[in-house]
Design an enzyme around this catalytic site. Structure first.
Site, mmCIF file in Angstrom:
data_model
loop_
_atom_site.group_PDB
_atom_site.id
_atom_site.type_symbol
_atom_site.label_atom_id
_atom_site.label_comp_id
_atom_site.label_asym_id
_atom_site.label_seq_id
_atom_site.Cartn_x
_atom_site.Cartn_y
_atom_site.Cartn_z
ATOM 1 N N LYS A 168 -39.832 72.254 4.948
ATOM 2 C CA LYS A 168 -39.431 73.346 5.831
ATOM 3 C C LYS A 168 -39.266 72.867 7.274
ATOM 4 O O LYS A 168 -38.363 73.289 7.974
ATOM 5 C CB LYS A 168 -40.466 74.463 5.785
ATOM 6 C CG LYS A 168 -40.323 75.318 4.552
ATOM 7 C CD LYS A 168 -41.137 76.590 4.685
ATOM 8 C CE LYS A 168 -41.045 77.353 3.367
ATOM 9 N NZ LYS A 168 -41.829 78.571 3.381
ATOM 10 N N ARG A 169 -40.156 71.995 7.649
ATOM 11 C CA ARG A 169 -40.112 71.473 9.011
ATOM 12 C C ARG A 169 -38.809 70.724 9.259
ATOM 13 O O ARG A 169 -38.296 70.654 10.364
ATOM 14 C CB ARG A 169 -41.316 70.531 9.191
ATOM 15 C CG ARG A 169 -41.503 69.945 10.557
ATOM 16 C CD ARG A 169 -42.854 69.251 10.617
ATOM 17 N NE ARG A 169 -43.013 68.277 9.546
ATOM 18 C CZ ARG A 169 -42.568 67.031 9.617
ATOM 19 N NH1 ARG A 169 -41.935 66.626 10.698
ATOM 20 N NH2 ARG A 169 -42.751 66.199 8.628
#
Length: 483
Positions: A241-242
């Site tokens: 996600k990062r």
RNA sequence: GCUCCCUUCGUCUAGCGGUCUAGGACGCGGCCCUCUCAAGGCUGAAACACGGGUUCGAUUCCCGUAGGGAGCGCCA
């Protein structure tokens, strides 16, 4: 033969960027060959499938401009057919009942790993008589896979990939509760849907071998396979996600244009010579499987941004405004902004758009750049603007405001003439006058050209903003006792 | 651990045995333009993972090594 592709996401989360690229590839391939692309929701995992995820996938695809042909197919609804096929395999002797308990399976797995074997299930029920079945145990149905020889996939991306059959065990087709496994369901559905080309992530490459065995047992033709490498994060590891493993809705919220995202995605792992910019028609015309690279590509926000800037610049002004208005429901400050959208403001934004879009990489940048049109008097100054407006600068502001007050009509040319004349008279560079003007007018040290800002704001508003800042010096001086 | 896949500038990639003193794009540096910031133009630095073969000749073919990745469920 008409080309039929499919995009088959499982609705256990949003449409992430890798899925979006897979969908795009399938869509381009079909469209480029007068074929069809179907959408199949693989919702056989009842525990994890949600309606919210289905909605997110549909919404993501349509935002991206990828449309599928025919009805959306829900895999779960087809389980009766899957069962039927499993039973036909049983009848033809290509499958068998397996009564092994979960404990036995775990044991076998551990033993196999310890011994460095890849074949996990030992086939203990393969030739055993059902009469030996332990009482009360519901069996699974397993494929009677070939014991010797090899299973070969002629992959359009990966090339010829070979597995020794002795390394592949008998996979479960039907679970003990009578529901089909993914392996069976995909094969049956792809066959029934007339899928000719399977284009998907290479995390499915090993599955392809097992599916090939099912096709063979059924006597069905195997579709053309193309397994594309996965997208990685900037550091080469799995996309998190990062890194950008976000739903496509997140990209919309960040102000990216569907056309830019499509262009970025199509060039990630695929190329057509040195071409970087592709219209949709060009993508459809040139996209093909052999040009897909075999190594995983890293996701790079900087390049996406650059591409997005390109698409923003070449977008029509009115379309950009429309895109921004459509975006408002999806962003944090959207409601406040939407409330301000009067016809007059729309006109102003439209007039400002040519210079706003030149300075923007995302739609959010455009909104930010339009801040000076959105802000109410007295406008607040950011730190740099505050630092710029020294008392000398505020003095100068009063003087130049007086000059501007005489300007009529209020055009770019006229204000430029006045300001340049003023600077010359003072022996100052234009920048020495323009920067304080900009700070007072926009509250910032960067903005579109100053004469454009003046005309966008109009004479009354411009002079009022100048007066706001010129006047502030008096109160400051008075407070500090200098005056 | 086992099976399979991958390896050209920091990143995306072109290249499919000689055209490579390795090309383009993003990013980065410089210059120009200039009222700021952008945009635009010009320009610079920057790569064939390593070791063996094959060949007259390897970035391109083969094999190893190293490094990445994926898969190994009655999940999909």
């Amino acid at each position: 033969m008409t080309v039929v592709t499919r995009f088959a996401p499982s609705p256990t989360g949003f449409l992430h960027i890798g899925g979006a690229r897979t969908a795009l590839f399938n869509w381009l391939y079909a469209r480029g060959r007068g074929g069809k692309m179907h959408l199949r929701i693989e919702d056989t995992d009842r525990e994890r499938s949600t309606q919210a995820a289905i909605d997110a996938i549909l919404d993501g695809l349509s935002w991206l401009g990828i449309e599928w042909d025919g009805d959306t197919i829900y895999q779960f609804a087809r389980s009766a057919r899957h069962r039927e096929v499993a039973e036909s395999l049983l009848a033809s002797g290509n499958a068998y009942y397996c009564y092994a308990s979960p404990e036995e399976l775990t044991q076998m797995r551990e033993a196999a790993r310890a011994a460095g074997r890849t074949k996990l299930y030992d086939g203990r029920w393969r030739d055993r008589d059902a009469a030996e079945a332990p009482p009360g145990v519901k069996p699974t149905i397993r494929l009677k896979a070939p014991l010797t020889g090899e299973t070969v996939i002629e992959d359009q991306v990966q090339g010829r990939v070979v597995w020794q059959n002795e390394n592949l065990d008998d996979l479960v087709l039907l679970r003990s509760d009578g529901t089909p496994t993914y392996m069976l369901a995909v094969v049956v559905d792809d066959h029934d849907m007339g899928v000719t080309h399977v284009i998907r992530g290479d995390d499915h490459l090993t599955n392809a071998a097992r599916q090939k065995q099912i096709y063979d047992a059924l006597g069905w033709p195997v579709p053309v396979m193309a397994h594309t490498p996965l997208i990685h994060g900037p550091d080469g590891s799995k996309l998190s996600k990062r890194h950008g493993a976000l739903g496509v809705d997140a990209y919309r919220a960040m102000g990216y244009l569907p056309a830019a995202l499509r262009n970025y995605l199509v060039r990630l792992g695929w190329s057509h010579g040195d071409q970087e910019i592709f219209s949709t028609a060009e993508m459809i015309a040139t996209f093909d499987l052999p040009q897909i690279g075999r190594s995983p590509a890293r996701f790079d926000f900087a390049k996406l941004e650059s591409l997005n800037g390109h698409y923003i610049r070449q977008s029509d002004d009115a379309e950009l405004l429309a895109a921004i208005e459509r975006l408002l429901p999806h962003i944090a400050e959207g409601a406040t902004l939407a409330a301000k959208m009067t016809p007059a403001l729309r006109q102003q934004l439209l007039a400002a758009m040519p210079s706003l879009k030149e300075r923007a990489k995302t739609l959010l940048d455009i909104i930010d750049g339009a801040h000076f049109l959105l802000a109410d008097r007295p406008i607040s100054l950011d730190d740099k603007a505050t630092a710029l407006l020294t008392s000398e600068a505020r003095d100068l502001l009063g003087d130049v405001a007086a000059e501007l007050g005489k300007v009529e009509p209020w055009t770019n040319e006229a204000t430029e003439h006045a300001v340049r004349g003023f600077a010359e008279q003072r022996g100052a560079k234009l920048g020495a006058v323009a920067q304080p003007l900009r700070a007072a007018l926009t509250g910032r040290t960067t903005s579109p050209g100053i004469f454009e800002v003046l005309s966008l704001l109009g004479k009354a508003e411009s002079l009022a903003r100048l007066a706001d800042q010129a006047a502030r010096r008096d109160t400051q001086d008075a407070r500090s006792g200098v005056g």
